[in-house]
Design a protein around this motif. Structure first.
Motif, PDB file in Angstrom:
ATOM      1  N   LYS A   1       8.913   4.972  10.713  1.00 14.38           N
ATOM      2  CA  LYS A   1       9.660   4.100  10.159  1.00 14.38           C
ATOM      3  C   LYS A   1       9.310   3.433   8.740  1.00 14.38           C
ATOM      4  N   ASP A   2      10.105   2.862   7.683  1.00 20.65           N
ATOM      5  CA  ASP A   2       9.587   2.325   6.628  1.00 20.65           C
ATOM      6  C   ASP A   2       8.550   1.042   7.139  1.00 20.65           C
ATOM      7  N   GLU A   3       8.820   0.410   7.909  1.00 17.43           N
ATOM      8  CA  GLU A   3       8.137  -0.617   8.429  1.00 17.43           C
ATOM      9  C   GLU A   3       6.485  -0.438   9.066  1.00 17.43           C
ATOM     10  N   ASP A   4       6.616   0.977   9.451  1.00 18.07           N
ATOM     11  CA  ASP A   4       5.268   1.602   9.949  1.00 18.07           C
ATOM     12  C   ASP A   4       4.287   1.733   8.565  1.00 18.07           C
ATOM     13  N   PHE A   5       4.699   1.615   7.569  1.00 18.62           N
ATOM     14  CA  PHE A   5       3.604   1.996   6.120  1.00 18.62           C
ATOM     15  C   PHE A   5       3.527   0.680   5.761  1.00 18.62           C
ATOM     16  N   HIS A   6       4.127  -0.482   6.082  1.00 15.30           N
ATOM     17  CA  HIS A   6       3.760  -1.966   5.637  1.00 15.30           C
ATOM     18  C   HIS A   6       2.312  -2.219   5.766  1.00 15.30           C
TER      19      HIS A   6
END
Length: 179
Positions: free
Chosen positions: A112-117
């Protein structure tokens, strides 16, 4: 949940792909030049992973990809090696590599997008011969302005390093990202 997905990614990468080194990933085959000599830090040759994944999908053209991936302690770190001076790097190509690398990981591994934060992307390039030694470290740490949108939208850090400065930091820290 995020840490679970990244732990699963790390396990799947470990089971499906061979470990490489920064030296191997920094090799410019065309010119037989290695930008960084380090054999201690285990990384994945992300170009090879992308080739393998797109072969499995079969219907896609191979996307642009960053050169190496390091996953540790719930964080991803990518490194893109450029065997050229900073002023000759086409930054739009690097931007595309960042987007397509992240998109591929999301498609293949359900990230998910949050995994790349908090992800760090290092752009490591050949030193510019006209930069005085007294200014080299300062120039290495500049965050390229062209990457501000990517940083804000994906919540990642993009950091530029000259290859020799990157190698010094790698020898000192022995891990990525540098803190």
């Amino acid at each position: 949940m995020r840490n679970e997905r990244l732990d699963t990614l790390k396990l799947r990468l470990r089971s499906d792909f061979a470990i490489s080194t920064i030296s191997e990933c920094s090799l410019d085959d065309a010119q037989s030049v290695t930008l960084v000599s380090d054999t201690d830090l285990p990384v994945y040759n992300f170009d090879s992973i992308v080739q393998n994944i797109t072969t499995q999908f079969g219907r896609f053209l191979t996307p642009s990809s960053l050169d190496s991936l390091f996953v540790e302690n719930g964080q991803m770190t990518f490194v893109e090696f450029k065997n050229m001076e900073w002023r000759n790097i086409k930054l739009s190509d690097v931007q595309l590599k960042i987007h397509e690398s992240i998109t591929l990981l999301k498609m293949k591994y359900g990230l998910k997008d949050e995994d790349f934060h908090g992800t760090t992307v290092y752009i490591v390039h050949r030193p510019n011969p006209d930069v005085p030694a007294t200014h080299r470290h300062h120039h290495s740490l500049n965050i390229p302005g062209k990457f501000k949108f990517i940083e804000a939208s994906l919540q990642i850090r993009v950091i530029r390093y000259m290859a020799d400065d990157f190698q010094v930091q790698l020898a000192l820290k022995k891990t990525l990202p540098f803190r």
